[in-house]
Write a protein that holds these residues in place. Sequence first.
Motif, short mmCIF file in Angstrom:
data_model
loop_
_atom_site.label_atom_id
_atom_site.label_comp_id
_atom_site.label_asym_id
_atom_site.label_seq_id
_atom_site.Cartn_x
_atom_site.Cartn_y
_atom_site.Cartn_z
N CYS A 202 0.86 -1.28 0.11
CA CYS A 202 -0.01 0.02 0.17
C CYS A 202 0.95 1.40 -0.02
CB CYS A 202 -1.04 -0.07 1.33
SG CYS A 202 -1.88 1.63 1.30
N PRO A 203 0.55 2.39 -0.97
CA PRO A 203 1.56 3.41 -1.05
C PRO A 203 1.21 4.30 0.01
CG PRO A 203 -0.07 3.46 -2.80
CD PRO A 203 -0.07 1.87 -2.08
N LYS A 204 -0.06 4.35 0.47
CA LYS A 204 -0.56 5.20 1.49
C LYS A 204 -0.31 4.74 2.96
CE LYS A 204 -1.47 8.38 -1.65
NZ LYS A 204 -0.80 9.75 -1.45
N ASP A 205 0.45 3.62 3.24
CA ASP A 205 0.64 3.06 4.57
C ASP A 205 -0.62 2.75 5.28
OD1 ASP A 205 3.25 2.71 5.20
OD2 ASP A 205 3.51 4.79 6.10
N ILE A 206 -1.52 2.32 4.47
CA ILE A 206 -2.89 1.76 5.09
C ILE A 206 -2.38 0.54 5.43
CG2 ILE A 206 -5.36 1.23 5.00
CD1 ILE A 206 -5.19 3.89 2.85
N ARG A 207 -3.27 -0.21 6.42
CA ARG A 207 -3.17 -1.69 6.63
C ARG A 207 -4.17 -2.50 6.53
NH1 ARG A 207 1.43 -2.50 9.54
NH2 ARG A 207 0.74 -4.35 10.32
N VAL B 255 5.58 5.03 -10.16
CA VAL B 255 6.81 4.20 -9.42
C VAL B 255 7.42 5.37 -8.79
CG1 VAL B 255 8.63 2.56 -9.53
CG2 VAL B 255 6.50 2.33 -11.13
N GLY B 256 7.37 5.11 -7.59
CA GLY B 256 8.15 6.25 -6.62
C GLY B 256 7.71 7.71 -6.56
N SER B 257 6.22 7.60 -6.88
CA SER B 257 5.71 8.79 -6.57
C SER B 257 4.46 8.49 -5.85
CB SER B 257 5.01 9.58 -8.00
OG SER B 257 6.21 9.98 -8.75
N ARG B 258 3.75 9.47 -4.87
CA ARG B 258 2.74 9.19 -4.14
C ARG B 258 2.56 8.16 -3.34
NH1 ARG B 258 -1.86 9.21 -8.61
NH2 ARG B 258 -3.07 9.92 -7.11
N HIS B 259 3.86 7.93 -2.92
CA HIS B 259 4.14 6.47 -2.21
C HIS B 259 4.90 6.78 -0.86
CE1 HIS B 259 4.96 2.41 -1.50
NE2 HIS B 259 5.07 1.95 -2.69
N LYS B 260 4.19 6.56 0.23
CA LYS B 260 4.66 7.02 1.66
C LYS B 260 5.70 6.14 1.96
CE LYS B 260 0.95 9.17 4.05
NZ LYS B 260 -0.18 9.07 5.23
N GLN B 261 5.61 4.85 1.56
CA GLN B 261 6.47 3.70 2.00
C GLN B 261 7.96 3.95 1.44
OE1 GLN B 261 5.52 -0.20 2.86
NE2 GLN B 261 3.21 0.15 2.53
N ASP C 214 9.10 7.30 1.17
CA ASP C 214 9.09 8.58 1.32
C ASP C 214 8.99 9.66 0.35
OD1 ASP C 214 9.63 8.52 4.09
OD2 ASP C 214 11.86 8.20 4.01
N VAL C 215 8.25 9.30 -0.56
CA VAL C 215 7.79 10.23 -1.54
C VAL C 215 6.33 10.64 -1.56
CG1 VAL C 215 8.11 10.79 -4.22
CG2 VAL C 215 9.97 9.14 -3.01
N GLU C 216 5.70 11.71 -1.07
CA GLU C 216 4.56 11.72 -0.99
C GLU C 216 3.73 12.58 -2.23
OE1 GLU C 216 2.41 12.42 2.65
OE2 GLU C 216 4.14 11.48 3.83
N TYR C 217 4.77 13.29 -2.82
CA TYR C 217 4.36 14.09 -3.93
C TYR C 217 3.99 13.38 -5.37
CZ TYR C 217 9.26 14.13 -4.94
OH TYR C 217 10.56 13.74 -5.15
N CYS C 218 3.27 14.01 -6.11
CA CYS C 218 3.12 13.60 -7.42
C CYS C 218 4.31 14.20 -8.45
CB CYS C 218 1.71 14.28 -8.13
SG CYS C 218 1.54 14.12 -9.87
N SER D 170 11.65 22.82 0.86
CA SER D 170 10.40 22.38 1.36
C SER D 170 10.25 20.92 1.83
CB SER D 170 9.29 22.59 0.24
OG SER D 170 9.94 22.71 -1.09
N GLU D 171 9.07 20.58 2.27
CA GLU D 171 8.77 19.37 2.75
C GLU D 171 9.34 18.05 2.00
OE1 GLU D 171 5.25 17.87 4.72
OE2 GLU D 171 5.74 19.77 6.25
N ASP D 172 8.86 18.26 0.60
CA ASP D 172 9.25 17.28 -0.55
C ASP D 172 10.70 17.15 -0.54
OD1 ASP D 172 9.85 19.60 -1.68
OD2 ASP D 172 7.85 19.42 -3.16
N GLY D 173 11.64 17.95 -0.01
CA GLY D 173 12.92 17.75 -0.20
C GLY D 173 13.55 19.07 -1.42
N PHE D 174 12.59 19.50 -2.19
CA PHE D 174 13.14 20.41 -3.35
C PHE D 174 13.41 21.53 -2.58
CE2 PHE D 174 11.06 16.99 -5.49
CZ PHE D 174 11.66 16.93 -6.56
N PHE D 175 14.22 22.43 -3.38
CA PHE D 175 14.55 23.76 -2.69
C PHE D 175 13.41 24.65 -2.71
CE2 PHE D 175 18.65 23.11 -5.20
CZ PHE D 175 19.20 22.53 -3.90
N ALA D 176 13.18 25.44 -1.41
CA ALA D 176 12.00 26.20 -1.34
C ALA D 176 11.99 27.58 -1.84
CB ALA D 176 11.69 26.45 0.21
N GLU D 177 10.72 27.95 -2.45
CA GLU D 177 10.83 29.41 -3.01
C GLU D 177 10.25 30.31 -1.72
OE1 GLU D 177 8.87 26.70 -3.78
OE2 GLU D 177 6.93 26.96 -3.84
#
Lengths: 378, 916
Positions: free
Chosen positions: A71-76, B725-731, B733-737, B848-855
């Motif tokens: 799960c990409p959103k860390d849901i269980r 792949v590697g986007s919008r994926h908390k596990q 550590d990439v939460e952004y699109c 910024s929180e996503d790690g990119f340089f903040a404007e």
Amino acid sequence: MKVNAREFAREYTLLECIQCGRCTGGCPVSMKTALNIRGLIYQLLIEDTFSPASLDELWDCTNCLTCTIRCPKDIRPADVIIGLRGFIVGEGKGVPPRIRDALMSAFTRGNTLGFATEDRDSWTEGLPFEVKNILDEGQADLLYYVGCTPAYDPRVQPVTRALATVFYEAGIDFGTLGVDEVCCGNEIRRIGEAEGFASMVEEFREVCKEFQAGRMVTVSPHCFNAFKNEYGELPFPVQHYTQFLTELIDTGKLTFRREVRKKVTYHDPCFLGKHNQVYDEPRYILQRLPGLEFEDLDRSRERSVCCEGGGGRMWAEGTNVEVRLAHQRVRDAVDLGAEVLAVACPFCLLTLEDAVKILGLDDKIQVMDIMELVIQAL
Amino acid sequence: MSDEKKQPAALVLGAGIAGIQTALDIANAGFQVYLVERLPSVGGHMAQLDKTFPTLDCSACILTPKMVDVASHPNIELMTYSELLGVTEQAGMFRAKVLKKARYVDISKCTGCGDCAKVCPVVVPNEFDVEMADRHAIYVPFPQAVPNKYTIDKRGWPPCKDACPAHIDVQGYVALIGQRKFAEALALIRQTIPFPGVIGRVCNHPCETACNRGQYDQPIAICALKRFVADWEKETEPLPPVEVHRDQAVAIIGAGPAGLTAAHDLALYGYRVVVFEALPVAGGMLAAGIPAYRLPRSVLEAEIARIQALGVEIKLNTPIGREGNPSLEDLRRDFDAILITVGAHQELQLRIEGEELEGVVPGVLFLRACNLKSHGPAIGLDLTARKVAVVGGGNVAIDAARSALRLGAELVTIVYRRSRTEMPASPWEVEDAEEEGVRFQFLANPIRILGRDGQVVGLECIRMELGEPDASGRRRPIPIPGSEFVLEVDVVIPAIGQTPDLGFMGEGKLAVTRWGTLAVDADTLATNLPGVFAGGDAVSGPATAIQAIAAGKQAAESIHRFLQGEELARPPKGLPVVPYEEVDLRRARKQARAEMPKLSPDIRAADFDEVELGFTEAQAVAEAQRCLNCAFCSECRQCVIACQAHAIVHDMQDETVELEVGAIVVATGFDLFDATLEPEFGYGRYPNVITGLQFERLSSASGPTAGKIQLNGQVPKDIVFIHCVGSRHKQVDVEYCSRVCCMYTAKQAHLAHDKVPDARVTVFYMDVRAFGKGFEEFYDRVREEGIIYRRGNPSEIYKRGDKLIVRAEDTLLGQTVEVPADLVVLATGVRPRDDADRLAEMLGLERSEDGFFAELHPELRPVDTRRRGVFLAGTCQSPKDIPDAVAQAKAAAAGAIVTLSQLRRQMDEMEDGGEA
Ligand SMILES: Cc1cc2nc3c(=O)[nH]c(=O)nc-3n(C[C@H](O)[C@H](O)[C@H](O)COP(=O)(O)OP(=O)(O)OC[C@H]3O[C@@H](n4cnc5c(N)ncnc54)[C@H](O)[C@@H]3O)c2cc1C
Ligand code: SF4
Ligand code: SF4
Ligand code: SF4
């Protein structure tokens, strides 16, 4: 009884779900039964109330945890199933009979298998040494937690004895709880019997006050998982035997003299691998055995496939008995050219061995616990 | 008018499309721009793309003109292969320190012809092609690179070269052998040492001990490869004599490897060289010590002949300082410099009773007798039926023992006071001796030689045990009282160590150490007498041939400096050593080291024929190809030979420059998500699972397949693309699109369909974000072409037969499906640069929180930063496509131009004020 879906969704952080379908896409039973965890989550998100009682497929889940690690959103999602099962168990209606029996037996006899409490130490018969009772002596360096299936099942008992023998040979001061050992409750919790499980935890924590131990080592990854993750803080660290043996090998306390000339592959038990990320130690041990040729299956480690023996499925057949995941697993191992499919879990051992028998592949491949290979190399 | 230099300048960091655009705009406004790019070429990721969405323009076609513009713009100073080291600020101006990394190619001379790359033996994966193709150590990353200049990728010194006392270009000659360039390999070795055939046989090869491959599986057989090329050259064609163009002359005392190497080098410098040798043969210990079964005489003689052919004169039978021969003083008078390389030929005494008996022969004398047949005491060279004890654990002891066997001895026993592990002899020599039947008495020490009628009849020894380690780090042997025993022998050969015989010095003015060796300055090898130098075993005590050769080289260099009246001390050489952790193992496969063929022990112990037979050509080439090319560039110098423009400068140094600028624009772009972090997709495991960027290279006409969609020559029938792949994926550590993957996947699906019309192309998506101008229309077009879009993000990929299986839930059907594929393309997302932390700290930027340089403000100050005068352009601020990156680049340029104009006005005002 109806579940309050709004509350439930919030409690299980389902509101973050983007309906990507990775959970169901990875779920090993989703292709053979009606179980669709993403669909269930969707219903919980859009409905006010939800009635799980008639959903037979809820009992198909093996709690292998694939959905959760994908799960990409860390849901269980796997916890959602346990939560929904809880409502059914609480209600009492719709629980498959064999699961009800296992629960009953666990609470009355201390084991899930319906055996007599006083036979719990029968596995020690034939051992050339005495196994110490930690409750009698008050302490030991190592508490050997045996578990129900390893204690009673005649197919698994040799594994249990092998581990005790290694402790003995390595000069470890170890002891068991003897006939006072009770079920760890891992499956009880996964069946959804939250209250019953909570009282098992309470009782065990009381027993722990009566002795001192440097660590606890278990045969089964299921017991290991329960004690490690669901019993709160215990007075000693908990290890699966593959972790402890790795330490023994590293410190030179366990050495191998005899060759095991076999081509071996390894099946990752879900409760060791996906649940607890113990991937390296079992392989490490196998690769230390002299003469043994090791090769991994294509689907291994976090990509491994469940054998379908966990999460209560040891006792419930599920809604589709024709297609068994264990069969494909065994075929994959045979295709790899392995002579032994090694496991480190009593449920995997029984399930995969059944599959070998049903497929008539006994002459091609053998299912063995790592302990059974280790004992050959001593 | 204000002075040209005062014109405030801008620094633009990163030359991707954003940096290029910013630089051009600022330069066109009339300001000076320094454009700093860390790679050898400008272009960034856009240069790697095939077509660009949504217009399907050819990326290179629209980018290349801009790349050329930045290189030729009069206001832009392009600094490629350069990095920012630090920035300080004063009164609104920045001082930036920039590291210009050594390219080892003089770009003012390089014509970009590529002759060098054709001969470079080192092949590594090309980063520009995302490892789908290879490049050489000397390379341009892609044909349209700007500047179109070559760069040598040199990571340091390989440990082999570093460990070699003479610093032979090991990686270089090994790489050349791997390419069957045997003549070139031999020539390269000879650039450093004149003894490839000798050293290829007798060296103790510390290079192999240091070899990084030893940590991977087994070290490269470096020594045997050297022998292979030396042997490969059947007849040695001597070099033409060098004309002596300097009238100075050097005398060398001692024709061992140290003396002869120095003679060789000095002859090449152009001096007249005379070598004086006491023995009737040249070669020193190589001739008089090392037995022929290890070093056939013909090999040694041929290599000495080559040195003589340079015009070096060797006077044999001329012991300096002895009756009837010149003295050291004579030589000092007649020559401009003197090198003493007399070795260490005096055997140490056992200092026990019975050493004067008949049958006791010092090891060095015994070997000399064997080797020179005539020389030496009268034990004769027939040891048939005699029993021999050799005392000692070094190579002399082993050589003496194995020689004694070959002379017919019935029994040969080596007596050594410590255990096997402490033996100074090379372990492979010990093994060979054992195989031939030499016996060992470890932990035993002689205490008396027993005699009858003046003849040796036995050796009395005492058993030892090992105590605490001594100064040498080896455990000290201690006698066990009462453990005496007698070995019945009739010959005793002490071989416990040697010292130089310094009898020749006569007057004794040369300074000597307390170990009886000559005292010299370690850096220059100068003795206390001006113009007199010394090296080799005479200085170090008994050591190795390669150390002697290294000393010879060092001495020759010092003597040259001395004769030229230069400062004796030489500048330090070498680059940092490449440790194992930094070796590129991406292409490494385990493979055992080639084994040296040998005569079998029973045959070889009968005579002095060479024991080791040498590699076959196939063995040598395969062994050489095991080399990991630790330092990338092997310093084989083939490129130097090939380059007609003489542009290659192997000893180029990094350079640091300071720039004064009024504005800085950061345009450092993005890194791609590492797809191995989602192991369920099998990236890195299945060769037919690739990333989006790899697909761009595959599809590009200038890419590894010239634009054909194929892997290993196979055209895929089923192609699957996976979004997010590697986007919008908390596990992970990439939460952004990542914003570009939906559209580049649509573009790539179109290209795949276009190039392989009968392929079934499936795109798995969660949502399609077609938000830009013309994007939705493009998405429509792609679907109309017949590309299948299925909603659902796949959960895993595995193999079934020769197909990949993509397992996913089609969420619109509510069904789990298994889709077969021959090619899977992962739409890997965009990440902040790896070194964003460092840069943020250097420039005082926030992230910024996503790690990119903040404007400074997300809506209203999109290109400003918290630091005045520092601006952001392109993807370093957040993921974006080319149109957005360019728009932002232009905004950043505008910001910078405003700042620079204000600074210019201030400067002008100050100047006017000053003039008024
Ligand atoms: C697979 C793929 C396909 C794409 N397809 C399209 C498409 O079809 N259409 C489209 O509009 N967009 C597309 N994009 C997006 C496009 O690549 C980016 O928008 C664009 O490259 C951004 O340019 P940039 O200059 O910001 O960064 P980059 O291209 O990353 O350039 C940054 C430069 O800075 C240099 N640098 C980094 N750090 C330093 C430092 N410390 N010192 C000096 N120099 C440094 C780098 O070496 C690089 O040359 C695609 C992206 C991917 C991954
Ligand atoms: S994997 Fe997670 S986000 Fe995706 S559908 Fe399942 S629960 Fe929702
Ligand atoms: S010296 Fe050799 S390895 Fe180095 S770049 Fe030149 S040709 Fe290549
Ligand atoms: S692998 Fe090659 S370059 Fe590296 S140390 Fe060994 S021989 Fe030298």
